[in-house]
Design a protein around this motif. Structure first.
Motif, PDB file in Angstrom:
ATOM      1  N   VAL A  17      60.683  25.324  16.161  1.00  0.00           N
ATOM      2  CA  VAL A  17      60.249  26.718  16.283  1.00  0.00           C
ATOM      3  C   VAL A  17      60.217  27.148  17.753  1.00  0.00           C
ATOM      4  CG1 VAL A  17      58.291  28.276  15.927  1.00  0.00           C
ATOM      5  CG2 VAL A  17      58.996  26.731  14.109  1.00  0.00           C
ATOM      6  N   ALA A  18      59.727  26.285  18.618  1.00  0.00           N
ATOM      7  CA  ALA A  18      59.698  26.608  20.046  1.00  0.00           C
ATOM      8  C   ALA A  18      61.116  26.770  20.592  1.00  0.00           C
ATOM      9  CB  ALA A  18      58.946  25.528  20.822  1.00  0.00           C
ATOM     10  N   LEU A  19      62.024  25.905  20.173  1.00  0.00           N
ATOM     11  CA  LEU A  19      63.412  26.006  20.621  1.00  0.00           C
ATOM     12  C   LEU A  19      64.057  27.282  20.089  1.00  0.00           C
ATOM     13  CD1 LEU A  19      65.857  24.911  22.080  1.00  0.00           C
ATOM     14  CD2 LEU A  19      66.317  23.453  20.089  1.00  0.00           C
ATOM     15  N   GLU A  20      63.839  27.557  18.821  1.00  0.00           N
ATOM     16  CA  GLU A  20      64.392  28.772  18.210  1.00  0.00           C
ATOM     17  C   GLU A  20      63.922  30.018  18.964  1.00  0.00           C
ATOM     18  OE1 GLU A  20      64.398  31.078  13.927  1.00  0.00           O
ATOM     19  OE2 GLU A  20      62.700  29.794  14.443  1.00  0.00           O
ATOM     20  N   ASN A  21      62.625  30.095  19.224  1.00  0.00           N
ATOM     21  CA  ASN A  21      62.087  31.272  19.896  1.00  0.00           C
ATOM     22  C   ASN A  21      62.490  31.330  21.366  1.00  0.00           C
ATOM     23  OD1 ASN A  21      60.417  32.992  18.030  1.00  0.00           O
ATOM     24  ND2 ASN A  21      59.712  30.941  17.511  1.00  0.00           N
ATOM     25  N   THR A  22      62.638  30.199  22.005  1.00  0.00           N
ATOM     26  CA  THR A  22      63.138  30.183  23.382  1.00  0.00           C
ATOM     27  C   THR A  22      64.530  30.791  23.437  1.00  0.00           C
ATOM     28  OG1 THR A  22      61.840  28.234  23.973  1.00  0.00           O
ATOM     29  CG2 THR A  22      63.782  28.687  25.329  1.00  0.00           C
ATOM     30  N   LEU A  23      65.392  30.366  22.529  1.00  0.00           N
ATOM     31  CA  LEU A  23      66.766  30.872  22.525  1.00  0.00           C
ATOM     32  C   LEU A  23      66.825  32.347  22.146  1.00  0.00           C
ATOM     33  CD1 LEU A  23      68.532  27.797  20.901  1.00  0.00           C
ATOM     34  CD2 LEU A  23      68.414  28.404  23.331  1.00  0.00           C
ATOM     35  N   LYS A  24      65.971  32.773  21.219  1.00  0.00           N
ATOM     36  CA  LYS A  24      65.958  34.176  20.805  1.00  0.00           C
ATOM     37  C   LYS A  24      65.415  35.086  21.898  1.00  0.00           C
ATOM     38  CE  LYS A  24      65.647  33.819  15.793  1.00  0.00           C
ATOM     39  NZ  LYS A  24      64.790  34.058  14.622  1.00  0.00           N
ATOM     40  N   LEU A  25      64.386  34.642  22.582  1.00  0.00           N
ATOM     41  CA  LEU A  25      63.728  35.502  23.563  1.00  0.00           C
ATOM     42  C   LEU A  25      64.364  35.445  24.947  1.00  0.00           C
ATOM     43  CD1 LEU A  25      60.048  34.772  22.486  1.00  0.00           C
ATOM     44  CD2 LEU A  25      61.354  36.867  22.071  1.00  0.00           C
ATOM     45  N   LYS A  26      64.966  34.317  25.300  1.00  0.00           N
ATOM     46  CA  LYS A  26      65.571  34.160  26.626  1.00  0.00           C
ATOM     47  C   LYS A  26      67.096  34.221  26.602  1.00  0.00           C
ATOM     48  CE  LYS A  26      61.833  33.669  28.968  1.00  0.00           C
ATOM     49  NZ  LYS A  26      61.447  34.666  29.940  1.00  0.00           N
ATOM     50  N   TYR A  27      67.706  34.152  25.433  1.00  0.00           N
ATOM     51  CA  TYR A  27      69.161  34.189  25.251  1.00  0.00           C
ATOM     52  C   TYR A  27      69.883  32.975  25.821  1.00  0.00           C
ATOM     53  CZ  TYR A  27      68.092  39.011  24.106  1.00  0.00           C
ATOM     54  OH  TYR A  27      67.547  40.132  23.561  1.00  0.00           O
ATOM     55  N   HIS A  28      69.118  31.997  26.285  1.00  0.00           N
ATOM     56  CA  HIS A  28      69.661  30.723  26.756  1.00  0.00           C
ATOM     57  C   HIS A  28      68.507  29.730  26.768  1.00  0.00           C
ATOM     58  CE1 HIS A  28      67.943  32.395  30.441  1.00  0.00           C
ATOM     59  NE2 HIS A  28      67.842  31.153  30.878  1.00  0.00           N
ATOM     60  N   PHE A  29      68.807  28.463  27.002  1.00  0.00           N
ATOM     61  CA  PHE A  29      67.724  27.481  27.047  1.00  0.00           C
ATOM     62  C   PHE A  29      67.029  27.557  28.395  1.00  0.00           C
ATOM     63  CE2 PHE A  29      65.902  23.308  27.937  1.00  0.00           C
ATOM     64  CZ  PHE A  29      65.001  23.255  26.892  1.00  0.00           C
ATOM     65  N   ASN A  30      65.710  27.735  28.355  1.00  0.00           N
ATOM     66  CA  ASN A  30      64.874  27.775  29.547  1.00  0.00           C
ATOM     67  C   ASN A  30      63.791  26.724  29.343  1.00  0.00           C
ATOM     68  OD1 ASN A  30      62.426  28.538  31.055  1.00  0.00           O
ATOM     69  ND2 ASN A  30      63.650  30.285  31.733  1.00  0.00           N
ATOM     70  N   GLY A  31      63.893  25.618  30.064  1.00  0.00           N
ATOM     71  CA  GLY A  31      63.006  24.485  29.859  1.00  0.00           C
ATOM     72  C   GLY A  31      61.540  24.789  30.055  1.00  0.00           C
ATOM     73  N   SER A  32      61.206  25.545  31.095  1.00  0.00           N
ATOM     74  CA  SER A  32      59.792  25.830  31.344  1.00  0.00           C
ATOM     75  C   SER A  32      59.217  26.741  30.274  1.00  0.00           C
ATOM     76  CB  SER A  32      59.592  26.436  32.737  1.00  0.00           C
ATOM     77  OG  SER A  32      60.293  27.642  32.866  1.00  0.00           O
ATOM     78  N   PHE A  33      60.010  27.684  29.775  1.00  0.00           N
ATOM     79  CA  PHE A  33      59.547  28.560  28.696  1.00  0.00           C
ATOM     80  C   PHE A  33      59.355  27.750  27.414  1.00  0.00           C
ATOM     81  CE2 PHE A  33      60.069  31.753  25.337  1.00  0.00           C
ATOM     82  CZ  PHE A  33      59.174  32.728  25.772  1.00  0.00           C
ATOM     83  N   TYR A  34      60.306  26.853  27.134  1.00  0.00           N
ATOM     84  CA  TYR A  34      60.227  25.997  25.943  1.00  0.00           C
ATOM     85  C   TYR A  34      58.955  25.153  25.954  1.00  0.00           C
ATOM     86  CZ  TYR A  34      61.353  22.041  22.885  1.00  0.00           C
ATOM     87  OH  TYR A  34      61.309  21.060  21.935  1.00  0.00           O
ATOM     88  N   ILE A  35      58.677  24.500  27.058  1.00  0.00           N
ATOM     89  CA  ILE A  35      57.496  23.636  27.117  1.00  0.00           C
ATOM     90  C   ILE A  35      56.212  24.473  27.043  1.00  0.00           C
ATOM     91  CG2 ILE A  35      57.095  23.399  29.603  1.00  0.00           C
ATOM     92  CD1 ILE A  35      56.930  20.330  29.055  1.00  0.00           C
ATOM     93  N   SER A  36      56.231  25.667  27.597  1.00  0.00           N
ATOM     94  CA  SER A  36      55.075  26.561  27.491  1.00  0.00           C
ATOM     95  C   SER A  36      54.825  26.966  26.044  1.00  0.00           C
ATOM     96  CB  SER A  36      55.282  27.815  28.340  1.00  0.00           C
ATOM     97  OG  SER A  36      55.336  27.490  29.697  1.00  0.00           O
ATOM     98  N   LEU A  37      55.896  27.249  25.318  1.00  0.00           N
ATOM     99  CA  LEU A  37      55.745  27.578  23.898  1.00  0.00           C
ATOM    100  C   LEU A  37      55.195  26.393  23.112  1.00  0.00           C
ATOM    101  CD1 LEU A  37      58.846  29.726  22.830  1.00  0.00           C
ATOM    102  CD2 LEU A  37      56.480  30.446  23.107  1.00  0.00           C
ATOM    103  N   LEU A  38      55.691  25.200  23.399  1.00  0.00           N
ATOM    104  CA  LEU A  38      55.169  24.009  22.719  1.00  0.00           C
ATOM    105  C   LEU A  38      53.672  23.852  22.961  1.00  0.00           C
ATOM    106  CD1 LEU A  38      57.869  21.245  23.316  1.00  0.00           C
ATOM    107  CD2 LEU A  38      57.221  22.268  21.138  1.00  0.00           C
TER     108      LEU A  38
END
Length: 90
Positions: free
Chosen positions: A45-66
């Motif tokens: 879910v965190a990966l899905e939302n990272t890709l949807k909201l940032k349009y690319h993989f953003n590691g710091s955003f992903y870990i923040s969502l987790l």
């Protein structure tokens, strides 16, 4: 996203759809999952939302969502959407 059995399944589905993550990004995704002690579902879910909201993989955003998903112990998609809206992310 429908629920996949594992993060590996979700990554494979992304690959099949043409979204190619680098080996380094995939390693970071697994590292962050382990570092935050997250479930497979939260990682997907965190990966899905990272890709949807940032349009690319953003590691710091992903870990923040987790970390956010773990902190609030969300268990449903509805709770996730509510939390993201409440935090001004979505």
């Amino acid at each position: 996203m429908k629920y996949y059995q594992s993060l590996a399944d979700y990554l494979e589905k992304l690959w099949d759809k043409g979204f190619k993550l680098t080996d380094e990004q995939v390693r970071f995704i697994y590292f962050a999952k382990k570092f935050t002690n997250s479930s497979e579902w939260h990682a997907c879910v965190a990966l899905e939302n990272t890709l949807k909201l940032k349009y690319h993989f953003n590691g710091s955003f992903y870990i923040s969502l987790l970390e956010l998903l773990n902190e609030y112990q969300v268990g449903t998609r509805k709770e996730i959407v509510h939390l993201l809206k409440q935090k001004g992310i979505f």
